[in-house]
Design a protein around this motif. Structure first.
Motif, PDB file in Angstrom:
ATOM      1  N   MET A   1      30.788  28.287  82.579  1.00 11.98           N
ATOM      2  CA  MET A   1      32.022  28.112  81.968  1.00 11.98           C
ATOM      3  C   MET A   1      31.794  27.587  80.577  1.00 11.98           C
ATOM      4  SD  MET A   1      34.967  28.904  81.725  1.00 11.98           S
ATOM      5  CE  MET A   1      35.848  29.233  83.083  1.00 11.98           C
ATOM      6  N   VAL A   2      30.952  26.566  80.408  1.00 13.78           N
ATOM      7  CA  VAL A   2      30.649  25.994  79.055  1.00 13.78           C
ATOM      8  C   VAL A   2      30.030  26.934  78.259  1.00 13.78           C
ATOM      9  CG1 VAL A   2      29.554  24.108  77.617  1.00 13.78           C
ATOM     10  CG2 VAL A   2      30.573  23.664  79.879  1.00 13.78           C
ATOM     11  N   ALA A   3      28.928  27.861  78.706  1.00  8.88           N
ATOM     12  CA  ALA A   3      28.338  28.864  77.949  1.00  8.88           C
ATOM     13  C   ALA A   3      29.263  29.841  77.304  1.00  8.88           C
ATOM     14  CB  ALA A   3      27.195  29.368  78.759  1.00  8.88           C
ATOM     15  N   ILE A   4      30.269  30.251  78.376  1.00  9.65           N
ATOM     16  CA  ILE A   4      31.172  31.317  78.125  1.00  9.65           C
ATOM     17  C   ILE A   4      32.045  30.750  76.808  1.00  9.65           C
ATOM     18  CG2 ILE A   4      32.964  32.644  78.731  1.00  9.65           C
ATOM     19  CD1 ILE A   4      31.695  32.792  81.345  1.00  9.65           C
ATOM     20  N   LEU A   5      32.278  29.696  76.910  1.00 12.62           N
ATOM     21  CA  LEU A   5      33.240  29.164  75.874  1.00 12.62           C
ATOM     22  C   LEU A   5      32.601  29.032  74.699  1.00 12.62           C
ATOM     23  CD1 LEU A   5      35.412  26.525  78.028  1.00 12.62           C
ATOM     24  CD2 LEU A   5      36.190  28.641  76.977  1.00 12.62           C
ATOM     25  N   LEU A   6      31.407  28.569  74.789  1.00 11.30           N
ATOM     26  CA  LEU A   6      30.774  28.275  73.534  1.00 11.30           C
ATOM     27  C   LEU A   6      30.313  29.459  72.537  1.00 11.30           C
ATOM     28  CD1 LEU A   6      28.097  25.554  74.098  1.00 11.30           C
ATOM     29  CD2 LEU A   6      30.010  25.385  72.332  1.00 11.30           C
ATOM     30  N   VAL A   7      30.074  30.759  73.446  1.00 11.94           N
ATOM     31  CA  VAL A   7      29.718  31.943  72.950  1.00 11.94           C
ATOM     32  C   VAL A   7      31.012  32.448  72.139  1.00 11.94           C
ATOM     33  CG1 VAL A   7      29.398  34.475  73.449  1.00 11.94           C
ATOM     34  CG2 VAL A   7      28.012  32.798  74.418  1.00 11.94           C
ATOM     35  N   HIS A   8      32.328  32.248  72.921  1.00  8.48           N
ATOM     36  CA  HIS A   8      33.577  32.670  72.242  1.00  8.48           C
ATOM     37  C   HIS A   8      33.689  31.957  70.902  1.00  8.48           C
ATOM     38  CE1 HIS A   8      34.886  35.738  74.904  1.00  8.48           C
ATOM     39  NE2 HIS A   8      34.678  34.929  75.941  1.00  8.48           N
ATOM     40  N   HIS A   9      33.432  30.588  70.989  1.00  8.03           N
ATOM     41  CA  HIS A   9      33.701  29.601  69.848  1.00  8.03           C
ATOM     42  C   HIS A   9      32.985  30.101  68.682  1.00  8.03           C
ATOM     43  CE1 HIS A   9      32.309  26.052  67.597  1.00  8.03           C
ATOM     44  NE2 HIS A   9      33.774  25.956  67.658  1.00  8.03           N
ATOM     45  N   HIS A  10      31.641  30.686  68.813  1.00  7.21           N
ATOM     46  CA  HIS A  10      30.515  30.706  67.789  1.00  7.21           C
ATOM     47  C   HIS A  10      31.101  32.174  67.253  1.00  7.21           C
ATOM     48  CE1 HIS A  10      27.774  27.497  67.665  1.00  7.21           C
ATOM     49  NE2 HIS A  10      27.852  27.419  69.035  1.00  7.21           N
ATOM     50  N   TYR A  11      31.569  32.858  68.100  1.00  6.61           N
ATOM     51  CA  TYR A  11      31.975  34.278  67.513  1.00  6.61           C
ATOM     52  C   TYR A  11      33.341  34.160  66.859  1.00  6.61           C
ATOM     53  CZ  TYR A  11      33.972  38.981  67.516  1.00  6.61           C
ATOM     54  OH  TYR A  11      34.628  40.182  66.991  1.00  6.61           O
ATOM     55  N   MET A  34      36.825  20.779  75.385  1.00  6.67           N
ATOM     56  CA  MET A  34      35.305  21.357  76.104  1.00  6.67           C
ATOM     57  C   MET A  34      34.718  20.123  76.381  1.00  6.67           C
ATOM     58  SD  MET A  34      33.698  24.667  74.189  1.00  6.67           S
ATOM     59  CE  MET A  34      32.098  24.127  75.242  1.00  6.67           C
ATOM     60  N   ALA A  35      34.661  18.943  75.816  1.00  5.19           N
ATOM     61  CA  ALA A  35      33.963  17.851  76.128  1.00  5.19           C
ATOM     62  C   ALA A  35      34.435  17.180  77.376  1.00  5.19           C
ATOM     63  CB  ALA A  35      33.972  16.511  75.051  1.00  5.19           C
ATOM     64  N   LEU A  36      35.519  17.561  77.883  1.00  2.00           N
ATOM     65  CA  LEU A  36      36.310  17.065  79.160  1.00  2.00           C
ATOM     66  C   LEU A  36      35.697  17.794  80.348  1.00  2.00           C
ATOM     67  CD1 LEU A  36      39.688  15.847  78.061  1.00  2.00           C
ATOM     68  CD2 LEU A  36      37.823  14.492  78.289  1.00  2.00           C
ATOM     69  N   ILE A  60      42.292  20.735  82.806  1.00  8.35           N
ATOM     70  CA  ILE A  60      41.231  20.790  81.663  1.00  8.35           C
ATOM     71  C   ILE A  60      40.951  22.203  81.461  1.00  8.35           C
ATOM     72  CG2 ILE A  60      38.935  20.189  81.144  1.00  8.35           C
ATOM     73  CD1 ILE A  60      41.134  17.744  81.045  1.00  8.35           C
ATOM     74  N   MET A  61      40.878  23.217  82.418  1.00 14.79           N
ATOM     75  CA  MET A  61      40.643  24.432  81.955  1.00 14.79           C
ATOM     76  C   MET A  61      41.745  25.292  81.017  1.00 14.79           C
ATOM     77  SD  MET A  61      37.570  25.037  82.643  1.00 14.79           S
ATOM     78  CE  MET A  61      36.460  23.888  83.265  1.00 14.79           C
ATOM     79  N   ALA A  62      42.857  24.982  81.728  1.00 16.39           N
ATOM     80  CA  ALA A  62      44.136  25.486  80.813  1.00 16.39           C
ATOM     81  C   ALA A  62      44.146  25.236  79.450  1.00 16.39           C
ATOM     82  CB  ALA A  62      45.438  25.152  81.801  1.00 16.39           C
ATOM     83  N   ALA A  63      43.720  23.866  79.363  1.00 18.33           N
ATOM     84  CA  ALA A  63      43.908  23.232  77.879  1.00 18.33           C
ATOM     85  C   ALA A  63      42.742  23.920  77.163  1.00 18.33           C
ATOM     86  CB  ALA A  63      43.676  21.654  77.917  1.00 18.33           C
ATOM     87  N   GLY A  66      43.969  27.315  76.108  1.00 19.28           N
ATOM     88  CA  GLY A  66      45.005  27.076  75.090  1.00 19.28           C
ATOM     89  C   GLY A  66      44.524  26.943  73.726  1.00 19.28           C
ATOM     90  N   ALA A  67      43.407  26.022  73.766  1.00 22.10           N
ATOM     91  CA  ALA A  67      42.784  25.528  72.467  1.00 22.10           C
ATOM     92  C   ALA A  67      42.061  26.709  71.648  1.00 22.10           C
ATOM     93  CB  ALA A  67      42.020  24.325  72.688  1.00 22.10           C
ATOM     94  N   LEU A  68      41.572  27.119  72.916  1.00 21.26           N
ATOM     95  CA  LEU A  68      40.571  28.418  72.185  1.00 21.26           C
ATOM     96  C   LEU A  68      41.544  29.567  71.391  1.00 21.26           C
ATOM     97  CD1 LEU A  68      37.773  29.662  71.893  1.00 21.26           C
ATOM     98  CD2 LEU A  68      38.040  30.811  73.928  1.00 21.26           C
TER      99      LEU A  68
END
Length: 76
Positions: A1-11, A34-36, A60-63, A66-68
Motif C-alpha cells: 500500500m505504501v509503495a502504491i501511494l508513493l508511486v502516485h505521489h511522485h507521479y 502516510m506516516a500513520l 487512516i486509509m480514507a485520510a 482524501g489527502a492524495l
C-alpha cells in the motif's frame, strides 16, 4: 500500500508545473497521513478482531485517499 501511494505521489509531484505554498501544505498533509500507515497496520495486526482497530485502519486509509485527492487537485 505504501509503495502504491508513493508511486502516485511522485507521479503527481512530477506533473506540477511549479511549486506553490498550497502545494507544499497539501504535500505535507499527505505525507503526514502516510506516516500513520505503519501505526494503524500495527494496531490492526495486534488486534485483528477488534472493531476499533479495523475502524482506525480504515480511517487512516480514507485520510490517505482524501489527502492524495486534495494534493492532486492542488496540482491540477
Amino acid at each position: 500500500m505504501v509503495a502504491i501511494l508513493l508511486v502516485h505521489h511522485h507521479y503527481i509531484i512530477r506533473e506540477a508545473p511549479y511549486a506553490t505554498t498550497a502545494l507544499y501544505w497539501w504535500n505535507s498533509n499527505f505525507l503526514f497521513w502516510m506516516a500513520l500507515i505503519p501505526l494503524s497496520t500495527s494496531v490492526y495486526g495486534k488486534h485483528p478482531l477488534t472493531p476499533l482497530a479495523v475502524a482506525f485502519y480504515g480511517l487512516i486509509m480514507a485520510a490517505n485517499t482524501g489527502a492524495l485527492m486534495l494534493l492532486r487537485r492542488s496540482v491540477l
